[in-house]
Design a protein around this motif. Structure first.
Motif, PDB file in Angstrom:
ATOM      1  N   ASP C   4       0.825  -1.187   0.000  1.00  0.00           N
ATOM      2  CA  ASP C   4       0.000   0.000   0.000  1.00  0.00           C
ATOM      3  C   ASP C   4       0.869   1.251   0.000  1.00  0.00           C
ATOM      4  N   ILE C   7      -0.112   7.988   1.432  1.00  0.00           N
ATOM      5  CA  ILE C   7      -0.387   9.344   0.962  1.00  0.00           C
ATOM      6  C   ILE C   7       0.007  10.297   2.085  1.00  0.00           C
ATOM      7  N   ILE C  27     -10.460  11.285  -0.338  1.00  0.00           N
ATOM      8  CA  ILE C  27      -9.525  10.170  -0.570  1.00  0.00           C
ATOM      9  C   ILE C  27     -10.186   8.847  -0.202  1.00  0.00           C
ATOM     10  N   LYS C  31     -10.374   5.676  -2.563  1.00  0.00           N
ATOM     11  CA  LYS C  31      -9.504   4.573  -2.152  1.00  0.00           C
ATOM     12  C   LYS C  31      -9.777   4.227  -0.697  1.00  0.00           C
ATOM     13  N   ALA C  34      -7.211   3.893   2.494  1.00  0.00           N
ATOM     14  CA  ALA C  34      -5.907   4.454   2.126  1.00  0.00           C
ATOM     15  C   ALA C  34      -5.093   4.757   3.377  1.00  0.00           C
ATOM     16  N   SER C  35      -3.786   4.584   3.285  1.00  0.00           N
ATOM     17  CA  SER C  35      -2.884   4.953   4.386  1.00  0.00           C
ATOM     18  C   SER C  35      -2.507   6.412   4.234  1.00  0.00           C
ATOM     19  N   VAL C  36      -3.024   7.247   5.103  1.00  0.00           N
ATOM     20  CA  VAL C  36      -2.754   8.675   5.016  1.00  0.00           C
ATOM     21  C   VAL C  36      -1.925   9.107   6.227  1.00  0.00           C
ATOM     22  N   ALA C 143      -5.580  10.082  -4.599  1.00  0.00           N
ATOM     23  CA  ALA C 143      -6.234   8.789  -4.387  1.00  0.00           C
ATOM     24  C   ALA C 143      -6.093   7.918  -5.628  1.00  0.00           C
ATOM     25  N   SER C 146      -2.710   6.477  -5.740  1.00  0.00           N
ATOM     26  CA  SER C 146      -2.525   5.367  -4.804  1.00  0.00           C
ATOM     27  C   SER C 146      -3.200   4.096  -5.315  1.00  0.00           C
ATOM     28  N   LEU C 147      -4.134   4.253  -6.265  1.00  0.00           N
ATOM     29  CA  LEU C 147      -4.763   3.087  -6.902  1.00  0.00           C
ATOM     30  C   LEU C 147      -3.895   2.567  -8.045  1.00  0.00           C
TER      31      LEU C 147
END
Lengths: 269, 269, 269
Positions: C4, C7, C27, C31, C34-36, C143, C146-147
Motif C-alpha cells: 500500500d 499518501i 480520498i 480509495k 488508504a494509508s494517510v 487517491a 494510490s490506486l
C-alpha cells in the motif's frame, strides 16, 4: 465482504488534551483497525453553531455509510438526549442540541430514515462519567455501529430533534439581500449565511457586497482575481458568499468577525 | 492471526512542525499499515508532569497490547536512558525522566513485567541525531515492537526507573484536605491532584471546595448542575477533583492556573 | 500484491477548520482504507518557503512509493499549474509555485523521472471550486495515484517547474560564513539555511556562531550540552545549523526570528 465504514469525528475537544486520543482508543478496543477520519476538533468550545457549519459543509464529501460522531456538547451529563439519526447515506450521532439541525433539515439532501434516542447502557462503557460522554457513550456506540449493530437496538424511536435557531438571510424591499458572517476560517476568510441559490435566485448580477465600512464591487471567482492585498467577495468552496483578501487575512484587515452584517446589491434590469 | 497492536503516540512536539509526521513515516517504513493513535502532541514543551498526567489518565482506555511511545524529553541526546517497560497489558517506551512514573507506580494497576534499557543500535535508524530521538530511536523501536520483537533484544534488563517528584494531597489536622491544580484543559477546567478515593476515604460529605478567593458549596455531578456561568466542583472524567464553570472557562474566570492551592472541607458527623 | 502506498499530506490548512478532514473524506471515497499520514498542516498561511522546508526535511523518512500532496497554494484557482513529479522513489503533487523547488533541485537525491501538468478533469471531483483545489483536485488525484494510475494520464508532460528564490549561505572574504534563520519550530529553535556540508567544507573547527547580539562559542552536539537556559549552536536533526536553548526557547530569549542573520567564524589552521 462489506466495505469498512468510516467513523468521522467532529468535536470541540481540541488536540491539546488527550480527549480525542482517548475516544480513538475506545473505538480501537471495540473495532480494531476502524477507519477513523477527523473532520475537525477545532470547533470553539461549546460553539454549537460552528460545529453545525463544519458538519454541513463537509459531510457530503464522505463515502456512503460514514458514521459521524459530533460532540459539541455543553449540556453533557444533563437532560439533553443523545441522538442517532440514520439517513439514506450516513449515520449521525450527536447530542440533541441543534448541532445536527442544518444537516437534517428539509433543505438538506439527507432524508432521515430513522431517529433513535441512544439510551441502551449495553453499548456504553461500563462506567459512564458525568462529564465525558465522548469517551463513555459516543465512541463505543460509534464503534458498535461500525460493526453493523442496528441503531434500533440503541433505544426508542423518536420523532423530533432540536433545530438550530440561526438567522437566515433576508430580502429587503429595496431589492438588497442581507445576511451575516457565520464562520471565520484560519485564513481570515469571512463566510456568510448567504448561499449561492439565494444570490442566483433573482437572475440579477451582483453589483456590490458591503461589509462594515467596505464596499466590494461585483463577485470574483477565485482569490487571485484580486491584486495581492485586495478584498474580494466570492462564492466559497462550501457554497456560501465569502469575503476574502488575496494573499491576506480579511478578518484582520477589515476588523470584522462573526455576526458582522453583510449586504448584497443587485443590478436589476 | 494475532490482532494488530496499536501504537499510541504522546509527545510535546505539537502539530505545527513535521516532527510527528516524520515519526509516523519511520513507523510506516518498518511496519506498513501500522495502527497509530495520537494520544496527544499538545503537552507543553518539556513538561514532564503534564505528559505523565496525559498518559496516566488515558492509557487504561487503550486495547490490550498497545505500545505507548511517550516523547517528552528535555534531556534528549544526553545521559538519560531510554526505557522499555512491559506490563501485564501494555508496553511503554519513554525517556527515563519520570514521565512513566505515575503509570508504573505501585498505585497503578499496571504491573511491571520487564524493564529494559533500550540501547541496541540494530533497532535504531542508521544515523542517530543528537536532538530528535523520536524519529531516530523511539519510532523505529516502537515499529519493531509492533512486529513482535521481544523487548529483551533492545538492551539490558534494569531494576530501577525514575519516579516523578510531584506533591500529593495532604490531610490537615483540622480535617480539611489540601491539594493543587495539576492540569488545565482546553475548556479551562482546573484538574487537581485530589482523587476520588481520597475524597471518599473519610465517608464524609464535601461541604465546600476553596480555590483562590472562591468557595464552592458541595460537589456537583456534571457541568450543567450549575447555572450557565456558575463555578462548580466535581469529580472529573479522569477521577480527580476538578473545578469547572458551566458553559464557561473556570481558569479565566477565577484567574487560577496550575499550582493553585485547593482546599476541601467535609461535614463530619 | 504491491504494498500500500502512503499518501502524505502537507498543507497550510491548519486543523481548526474542516479542510483537511474533507480532503481525507474525498480520498477515502476513491480509495477506501488508504494509508494517510499528515506531515503537517501547520505551515503558516501561504508560506511557500516554510512548506518547502517542511517537505525537504521530512520526505526522506517516508517509505518508497509515498505520494506527497503539498497544498500551500496562494494562487489557487488562478493560472498557476498543478504539478505531478515522479522521482525514483516518490511522487509529488503540488501547485507549481516553488514549493517543490528544494526537493526537486539538483542538490537533492531525488531524480525527476517524469513531470506532468495535472489537467485531466476525469480525475477531479465533478464540481471544481475556485478556492479549494485541495479537496477538488489534489485529494482525488492523489487517491487515483494510490490506486496505481499512471501520472501520464493526468496531463501533458512538461520540462520546467518553478524554483524557489531563497537566499543561500555566503562565504565572505574574511573566512566567515553567513546565512539566515529560515524556520522557527515549536520549541523556539532557530533553524538556519547553513547545512552541515557547508560547515564541514573548510575542514576547520567552528570558533563561534553569532546571531543578533549573541555570540555562541563552538558547536554543541545536543541540547543538554548547555546548562539549562544556556544558548547553544548545533547541527539540528534536519542537517542545518540551529540555535537553541537548553530547556528553553531561543526564539523568545534572543528576540530573534525568521530572516535573522547568522555568522559562523572558523579556526583556520
Amino acid at each position: 465482504m462489506p466495505r469498512d465504514k468510516v467513523i468521522a469525528l467532529l468535536t470541540d475537544f481540541g488536540l491539546e488534551d488527550n480527549y480525542v486520543g482517548t475516544m480513538k482508543a475506545v473505538i480501537a478496543g471495540i473495532k480494531p483497525g476502524a477507519s477513523v477520519i477527523d473532520v475537525t476538533h477545532g470547533v470553539r468550545p461549546q460553539d454549537i453553531t460552528g460545529g453545525a457549519f463544519m458538519l454541513s459543509s463537509s459531510y457530503k464529501y464522505f463515502p456512503e455509510g460514514a458514521i459521524f460522531v459530533v460532540v459539541v456538547d455543553p449540556g453533557v451529563g444533563g437532560e439533553r438526549r443523545v441522538l442517532c439519526a440514520q439517513t439514506g447515506k450516513h449515520i449521525f450521532l450527536a447530542p440533541d442540541n441543534g448541532v445536527l439541525g442544518p444537516v437534517l433539515s428539509e433543505e438538506s439532501e439527507e432524508n432521515v430514515v430513522s431517529l433513535v434516542e441512544v439510551s441502551n447502557l449495553k453499548f456504553f462503557l461500563h462506567d459512564v462519567s458525568g462529564t465525558f460522554h465522548g469517551r463513555d457513550i459516543f465512541a463505543p456506540v460509534a464503534a458498535h455501529l461500525s460493526l453493523g449493530v442496528n441503531p434500533a437496538r440503541f433505544g426508542p424511536r423518536i420523532n423530533e430533534f432540536k433545530r438550530l435557531d440561526v438567522p437566515g438571510p433576508v430580502n429587503a424591499a429595496d431589492g438588497t439581500l442581507s445576511g451575516e458572517v457565520i464562520y471565520v476560517d484560519r485564513f481570515g476568510n469571512l463566510i456568510t449565511n448567504i448561499d449561492r441559490a439565494r444570490i442566483e435566485a433573482g437572475n440579477a448580477r451582483v453589483l456590490s457586497v458591503t461589509i462594515g465600512k467596505k464596499e466590494i464591487e461585483g463577485l470574483g471567482a477565485t482569490y487571485s482575481d484580486g491584486r495581492p492585498g485586495e478584498t474580494l467577495a466570492l462564492i466559497g468552496s462550501s457554497g456560501y458568499l465569502e469575503i476574502a483578501e488575496n494573499c491576506g487575512n480579511a478578518c484582520e484587515s477589515l476588523g470584522c468577525s462573526r455576526g458582522e452584517k453583510v449586504t448584497v446589491r443587485f443590478n436589476k434590469g
